[in-house]
Design a protein around this motif. Sequence first.
Motif, PDB file in Angstrom:
ATOM      1  N   VAL A  26       0.821  -1.201   0.000  1.00 24.54           N
ATOM      2  CA  VAL A  26       0.000   0.000   0.000  1.00 24.54           C
ATOM      3  C   VAL A  26       0.860   1.258   0.000  1.00 24.54           C
ATOM      4  O   VAL A  26       0.553   2.234  -0.678  1.00 24.54           O
ATOM      5  CB  VAL A  26      -0.962   0.001   1.214  1.00 24.54           C
ATOM      6  CG1 VAL A  26      -1.777   1.264   1.247  1.00 24.54           C
ATOM      7  CG2 VAL A  26      -1.875  -1.214   1.161  1.00 24.54           C
ATOM      8  N   GLU A  45      -5.108   9.356  -6.262  1.00 21.58           N
ATOM      9  CA  GLU A  45      -6.347   8.677  -6.648  1.00 21.58           C
ATOM     10  C   GLU A  45      -6.906   7.845  -5.507  1.00 21.58           C
ATOM     11  O   GLU A  45      -6.235   7.639  -4.501  1.00 21.58           O
ATOM     12  CB  GLU A  45      -6.072   7.744  -7.833  1.00 21.58           C
ATOM     13  CG  GLU A  45      -5.733   8.431  -9.109  1.00 21.58           C
ATOM     14  CD  GLU A  45      -5.678   7.418 -10.245  1.00 21.58           C
ATOM     15  OE1 GLU A  45      -4.689   6.680 -10.320  1.00 21.58           O
ATOM     16  OE2 GLU A  45      -6.628   7.376 -11.040  1.00 21.58           O
ATOM     17  N   ASN A  46      -8.086   7.320  -5.717  1.00 24.56           N
ATOM     18  CA  ASN A  46      -8.666   6.399  -4.735  1.00 24.56           C
ATOM     19  C   ASN A  46      -7.767   5.187  -4.595  1.00 24.56           C
ATOM     20  O   ASN A  46      -7.365   4.583  -5.580  1.00 24.56           O
ATOM     21  CB  ASN A  46     -10.044   5.913  -5.188  1.00 24.56           C
ATOM     22  CG  ASN A  46     -11.074   7.030  -5.231  1.00 24.56           C
ATOM     23  OD1 ASN A  46     -11.801   7.166  -6.190  1.00 24.56           O
ATOM     24  ND2 ASN A  46     -11.103   7.818  -4.189  1.00 24.56           N
ATOM     25  N   GLY A  47      -7.452   4.862  -3.364  1.00 26.88           N
ATOM     26  CA  GLY A  47      -6.642   3.675  -3.139  1.00 26.88           C
ATOM     27  C   GLY A  47      -5.159   3.921  -3.298  1.00 26.88           C
ATOM     28  O   GLY A  47      -4.365   2.983  -3.273  1.00 26.88           O
ATOM     29  N   LYS A  50      -3.574   7.339   0.761  1.00 23.79           N
ATOM     30  CA  LYS A  50      -3.632   8.555   1.576  1.00 23.79           C
ATOM     31  C   LYS A  50      -4.138   8.249   2.989  1.00 23.79           C
ATOM     32  O   LYS A  50      -3.503   8.619   3.979  1.00 23.79           O
ATOM     33  CB  LYS A  50      -4.547   9.599   0.922  1.00 23.79           C
ATOM     34  CG  LYS A  50      -4.137   9.975  -0.494  1.00 23.79           C
ATOM     35  CD  LYS A  50      -5.094  10.977  -1.108  1.00 23.79           C
ATOM     36  CE  LYS A  50      -6.515  10.482  -1.249  1.00 23.79           C
ATOM     37  NZ  LYS A  50      -6.719   9.406  -2.220  1.00 23.79           N
ATOM     38  N   SER A  51      -5.276   7.585   3.057  1.00 27.79           N
ATOM     39  CA  SER A  51      -5.848   7.323   4.386  1.00 27.79           C
ATOM     40  C   SER A  51      -4.932   6.412   5.197  1.00 27.79           C
ATOM     41  O   SER A  51      -4.795   6.566   6.414  1.00 27.79           O
ATOM     42  CB  SER A  51      -7.231   6.690   4.264  1.00 27.79           C
ATOM     43  OG  SER A  51      -8.111   7.590   3.655  1.00 27.79           O
ATOM     44  N   GLN A  92     -11.761  10.146   7.474  1.00 28.11           N
ATOM     45  CA  GLN A  92     -12.658  10.124   6.324  1.00 28.11           C
ATOM     46  C   GLN A  92     -14.058   9.638   6.721  1.00 28.11           C
ATOM     47  O   GLN A  92     -15.050  10.117   6.226  1.00 28.11           O
ATOM     48  CB  GLN A  92     -12.058   9.189   5.255  1.00 28.11           C
ATOM     49  CG  GLN A  92     -12.686   9.311   3.896  1.00 28.11           C
ATOM     50  CD  GLN A  92     -11.862   8.588   2.838  1.00 28.11           C
ATOM     51  OE1 GLN A  92     -10.833   7.973   3.116  1.00 28.11           O
ATOM     52  NE2 GLN A  92     -12.301   8.667   1.615  1.00 28.11           N
ATOM     53  N   GLU A 173     -10.344  14.250   3.619  1.00 31.11           N
ATOM     54  CA  GLU A 173     -11.572  14.595   2.892  1.00 31.11           C
ATOM     55  C   GLU A 173     -12.637  15.172   3.817  1.00 31.11           C
ATOM     56  O   GLU A 173     -13.696  14.586   4.016  1.00 31.11           O
ATOM     57  CB  GLU A 173     -12.105  13.370   2.147  1.00 31.11           C
ATOM     58  CG  GLU A 173     -11.105  12.847   1.142  1.00 31.11           C
ATOM     59  CD  GLU A 173     -11.732  11.859   0.181  1.00 31.11           C
ATOM     60  OE1 GLU A 173     -12.869  12.080  -0.245  1.00 31.11           O
ATOM     61  OE2 GLU A 173     -11.054  10.868  -0.132  1.00 31.11           O
ATOM     62  N   GLY A 405     -12.004   4.541   0.532  1.00 31.72           N
ATOM     63  CA  GLY A 405     -13.340   5.133   0.479  1.00 31.72           C
ATOM     64  C   GLY A 405     -13.912   5.216  -0.926  1.00 31.72           C
ATOM     65  O   GLY A 405     -15.058   4.845  -1.173  1.00 31.72           O
ATOM     66  N   GLY A 406     -13.119   5.681  -1.848  1.00 32.88           N
ATOM     67  CA  GLY A 406     -13.612   5.847  -3.203  1.00 32.88           C
ATOM     68  C   GLY A 406     -13.928   4.518  -3.866  1.00 32.88           C
ATOM     69  O   GLY A 406     -14.870   4.408  -4.649  1.00 32.88           O
ATOM     70  N   ASN A 407     -13.152   3.510  -3.527  1.00 33.02           N
ATOM     71  CA  ASN A 407     -13.413   2.195  -4.119  1.00 33.02           C
ATOM     72  C   ASN A 407     -14.659   1.550  -3.535  1.00 33.02           C
ATOM     73  O   ASN A 407     -15.351   0.792  -4.199  1.00 33.02           O
ATOM     74  CB  ASN A 407     -12.200   1.293  -3.947  1.00 33.02           C
ATOM     75  CG  ASN A 407     -11.109   1.619  -4.962  1.00 33.02           C
ATOM     76  OD1 ASN A 407     -11.357   1.572  -6.165  1.00 33.02           O
ATOM     77  ND2 ASN A 407      -9.942   1.992  -4.481  1.00 33.02           N
TER      78      ASN A 407
HETATM   79  N1  LIG Z   1      -7.216  -3.160   6.422  1.00 28.32           N
HETATM   80  C1  LIG Z   1      -6.842  -3.317   5.138  1.00 28.32           C
HETATM   81  N2  LIG Z   1      -6.640  -4.557   4.627  1.00 28.32           N
HETATM   82  C2  LIG Z   1      -6.287  -4.711   3.339  1.00 28.32           C
HETATM   83  N3  LIG Z   1      -6.093  -3.716   2.465  1.00 28.32           N
HETATM   84  C3  LIG Z   1      -6.286  -2.460   2.902  1.00 28.32           C
HETATM   85  C4  LIG Z   1      -6.679  -2.199   4.252  1.00 28.32           C
HETATM   86  N4  LIG Z   1      -6.804  -0.868   4.396  1.00 28.32           N
HETATM   87  C5  LIG Z   1      -6.498  -0.329   3.196  1.00 28.32           C
HETATM   88  N5  LIG Z   1      -6.199  -1.273   2.287  1.00 28.32           N
HETATM   89  C6  LIG Z   1      -5.820  -1.044   0.882  1.00 28.32           C
HETATM   90  O1  LIG Z   1      -4.844  -0.051   0.844  1.00 28.32           O
HETATM   91  C7  LIG Z   1      -4.991   0.753  -0.314  1.00 28.32           C
HETATM   92  C8  LIG Z   1      -4.930   2.216   0.074  1.00 28.32           C
HETATM   93  O2  LIG Z   1      -6.105   2.562   0.787  1.00 28.32           O
HETATM   94  P1  LIG Z   1      -6.354   4.005   1.355  1.00 28.32           P
HETATM   95  O3  LIG Z   1      -7.609   3.949   2.139  1.00 28.32           O
HETATM   96  O4  LIG Z   1      -5.137   4.478   2.044  1.00 28.32           O
HETATM   97  O5  LIG Z   1      -6.588   4.866   0.018  1.00 28.32           O
HETATM   98  P2  LIG Z   1      -6.919   6.408  -0.143  1.00 28.32           P
HETATM   99  O6  LIG Z   1      -5.786   7.022  -0.853  1.00 28.32           O
HETATM  100  O7  LIG Z   1      -7.291   7.010   1.152  1.00 28.32           O
HETATM  101  O8  LIG Z   1      -8.171   6.388  -1.132  1.00 28.32           O
HETATM  102  P3  LIG Z   1      -9.556   7.245  -1.122  1.00 28.32           P
HETATM  103  O9  LIG Z   1      -9.300   8.505  -1.864  1.00 28.32           O
HETATM  104  O10 LIG Z   1     -10.494   6.375  -1.923  1.00 28.32           O
HETATM  105  O11 LIG Z   1      -9.997   7.449   0.262  1.00 28.32           O
HETATM  106  C9  LIG Z   1      -6.290   0.344  -0.967  1.00 28.32           C
HETATM  107  O12 LIG Z   1      -5.995  -0.419  -2.120  1.00 28.32           O
HETATM  108  C10 LIG Z   1      -6.975  -0.501   0.057  1.00 28.32           C
HETATM  109  O13 LIG Z   1      -7.705  -1.520  -0.540  1.00 28.32           O
END
Ligand SMILES: Nc1ncnc2c1ncn2[C@@H]1O[C@H](COP(=O)(O)OP(=O)(O)OP(=O)(O)O)[C@@H](O)[C@H]1O
Lengths: 504, 339
Positions: A26, A45-47, A50-51, A92, A173, A405-407
Amino acid sequence: MTLEAEDKPAVLEMRTIRKAYGPVRVLADVSLSLAEGEVRCLAGENGSGKSTLIKILSGVVGADAGTVTIAGRPQGNDAKAAISAGLSVIYQDFSLFPNLTVWENIGFLAAVTAGDTLHRRSARRALATETLKRMRVEIDPDTPVERLPVASKQLVAIARALANNARIIVMDEPTTALTRSEVARLLEIVGALRDEGVAFLFVSHKIEEVFAICDTITVLRDGRVVVEGPIQEFDAASLVEAMTGRSIDSRRLPRIQAEPTAPFLSARKLGRRGEYTDVDIDLRPGEIVSVVGLLGSGRTELALTLFGTLTADEGRIEIGGLPVVFASESDAIDHGIAYVPEDRLTEGLFLNQTIRDNIVVSSLEKNLRAGFIDARALAQRARDAVKALRIKTPDVSPSVATLSGGNQQRVVLARWMERDPKLMILNGPTVGVDVGSKREIHELLVALSRSGKAVMVVTDDISEAIALSDTILVMVRGKITGRFDANDVDEDQLYNEVIKEGRA
Amino acid sequence: MSKPLSRVLATPQGVVLITVLVFALVLSIINPAFFSVATLIDLLRNSLVTGIFALGVMMVLASGGIDVSCTAIGAFAMYATMKIVLGVDIDLPIFAFFALSALIGAMLGLFNGLLIGILGLPTLIVTLGTLSLYRGVLLTFLGTTYITAVPREIIAFSRKVLVRMENAAGQMVSLPYSFLVLVGVAAVVAILINFTLFGRKIYAIGGSEEAAERIGIRIKRVKVMIYVLAGAIAGLAGMTHVTLSRMANPFDLVGMELNVIAAVVLGGARITGGYGTVTGTLLGVFVITMINTTLLMAGVPSYWQKVVIGGLIIVGTGLPIVIERLSRHRERISRSLSA
Ligand SMILES: Nc1ncnc2c1ncn2[C@@H]1O[C@H](COP(=O)(O)OP(=O)(O)OP(=O)(O)O)[C@@H](O)[C@H]1O
Ligand SMILES: [Mg+2]
C-alpha cells in the motif's frame, strides 16, 4: 510563504514509510514533512494510500518500516501518544460516537488528551459550543450525533479536531458533505490557524479547495510519492496528471443527443408534505436528468419516493404511461428501478462481507441453476464488475472494509449495475471519488444512459451536473425552481439558482 | 395520545414506569391490601440481588458487550467466601465477607476481561463459556453441599433491618441492612458512569470502538476494568444473597442471568451498546420483580410471569421505536415549505 515555511522547524517528519496488507503493497518508502504554519495537500487517486498514511501518522495503524516524528518525538503505533504530541485527525469516516451528544463528542478528544479523571461537563460543553460558534455553524450541542444529517456529522468531526488545540491537524476529505459556504468558512478557519502556526495535512479530491488553501503538495500514486513541491509549481491540469498519470478532461462529456422518446417514468404534481411539493419530472430512456439542490431542499426525499422508500401524499407516478403505486422499495425494484444511496457506509454496504457478495447480493437470481446458486458464475460476474469499474483490489474475496473510500463507492455502483435496471437513481454518485475516477464514472453513466436506460442523478456538485446531464432540474425548498438544458447553462448561473432563497 | 404521555412512552424506562403504575393500580383495585408500604418493602427486598447483578451487567451492555456469566461469578464468589471463612475460623467483620466475595468476583471478572479485552474474543462466547466453567469448577472442586451453618456475623447482619412491619396477611416483612449494598453499588456506579471520564469511555466504546481507539482511549484497559468491576459487583450480589437466605447454596443464582439481562434492557440499555442508566436499570429490575412476585401472590400460574415479561420486553423496546417514528412523521407534516 513556502520559503518562510522551509525556514521553520518541521513539526512532522515521516521517513521511508512502508506498509503492506498481506501481499498488497500500500505504501512504499513514503516520506513527507510538515513545517509550522504549512498547509500541505496530500493528493492521489482512490486507493493510492492517503488514508493509510494518515492512519500510520496518527498511530492507529503500525507501519512495516520507517519512522514518524512529531514535534521532535519519535512515534510508535500509539494513537494516544500522537494526540498528546499535538496531532488531531479528521477521519474520512468521521469516527464519531453516535450515542453521545454533539458536545460530548467534541469535548471527548480534549478530555482524553488532558488525561482527565473526572468528567468535566460544563468545561467540555463550553469548549464545544465555543468551537461551534467559531466555526459559525448552528448545531444544537445537546443532540445525539446519530440524529444529525451527514453534513452536520462532518462539521462535528471538524469541530472536535479544532477544539483540541492541536499543532498539527490532518483532514482526510473533510468537505465531502459540505456546501460551498461551509467549505469557505472551513478554509477561513484553516487560514487563521495557519497564521498561528498550526500545520495542516489536507486531503481532498476537490481541486479548487486544494488550490484555495494549500502551500505545498505531495502527490501519491500507487503508494509512492510521485511529485512534491510548492503549489505554485502546479496547475489544475498538471496536478491531475500527476495523480492519475494521464490528463483528464474536465469539460462536459461529449455525447450523441438522445432521441426524444416516451418517458419510462413520469411524475406529476408529486408532493410529500413538509418535504417537497408540485414536482413534475420525466425520466426517459437515454437521458440523464440531474436534480441539483442544497441539503434539505427535498432532493433526497424526492429520489427516495421514486424508489418506493417514502410515499408521496399528493400527485401520481406513472411508468410507461400507467399509474403505479409503490408500497415499498421492492415494488420499485420489480419495476426495474435501482437506487444508489447517499450515505454508502450506513445504507449501501455490508462492510464486513466480501466484495463479491456486496456486488452480487441484489442480483443473485441471475446465476441460478436449477434453483441453486452457481457460486463460480457469481464470482466471475463480480470479477468482471471489478474490472469494469476499476475497483482497486487484488481479488473479490477481501471484505469491503479493506477498500479505500472511493473504491467502496464503486462497489455500490457495481451492485446496482448488475441488476440491469431500467431506471437508475444515483444520490451523490461521486462523493469522495477522485477526479480521474469521477470522470470514468461519468463516462460510465453516459454510456449506460445511451444504452437505453433512464438515469437520474441527485447531487449538490454543480460541475458534476453540468458535465454529466442532459437536463438539469434545480430544487429549492421542496420546489423545482428551474429547468435547464445542460448544454447552455454555466456553473455560476446554476449556482445562483441553487442558492436562491436558500439558507435563510 | 397526549403530548406528555407520548413523551414518557418514548423511552423504554417510560414504558416500564407506566407498566409499574398500571400494574400497581390494577392490583390494588383487585386487592386493596396490595397497595401498602409493606408490599413495597417486600418488593424491594425481592429485587435486591437481581438489582445488584443488573448494575454490573448494565455497564457491560453500555460498553457494547454482554455478560451472562455474572450469576455464575456470584455463586462462585459467595460459596468460595463461605468456604474460606469457615476454613480459617477467625472472627471477621461482616464487611470483610463482602470484600472477600467482591475480590473473588473481581478475579473471575478479570479472567473474562482478559479474554475479551486483550485477546479480543466475542463477549457472548466468552461469558457463555465462563458461565459454564465457573459453575463447573464450583460444583466439582468447591462442593455441592448447602452450607447452613453460616457464621454468626451473617446471622447478626441479616437480623438487622432498616424497617420492619406487618403486612395485611399478618406476616412480618422487613427491609434488611443489605438493602444498603444495593444503594451503595447504585451510587458508585452512578458516580462512575456520569462523573468520571472512565465511565464516559464505557459509553464511547459502546458507541464505536474504532472511534474510541482513534481518539486515544486505551480500549483494552477500559474493557478489562469493566469486567473486573462487573465481577466484583456480582460477588457482592452473591454475598447479599447469602445474607438474605442465611445459607450458601452452590446451586442458587445461576439461571437468573436472563432475568437480569431482561431487566437491564427494559431499563433502556441496548444490546448494541452505548446506552444504559442506573435509574432505568433499577426500574427495570423493580418491574420484573413486581411481575414475578405479585402474579404469584395473586395466584396466577407461574408460567404467566414469563408471558407477561416477554410481552413487556417487546412492548418496552418496541413502543419507543414506533413513537419515535410517529413523532418524526408529525414533525414533517407540520413543517411548511415556504420560507
Ligand atoms: N485493512 C486493510 N486490509 C487490506 N487492504 C487495505 C486495508 N486498508 C487499506 N487497504 C488497501 O490499501 C490501499 C490504500 O487505501 P487508502 O484507504 O489508504 O486509500 P486512499 O488514498 O485514502 O483512497 P480514497 O481517496 O479512496 O480514500 C487500498 O488499495 C486498500 O484496498
Ligand atoms: Mg481515503
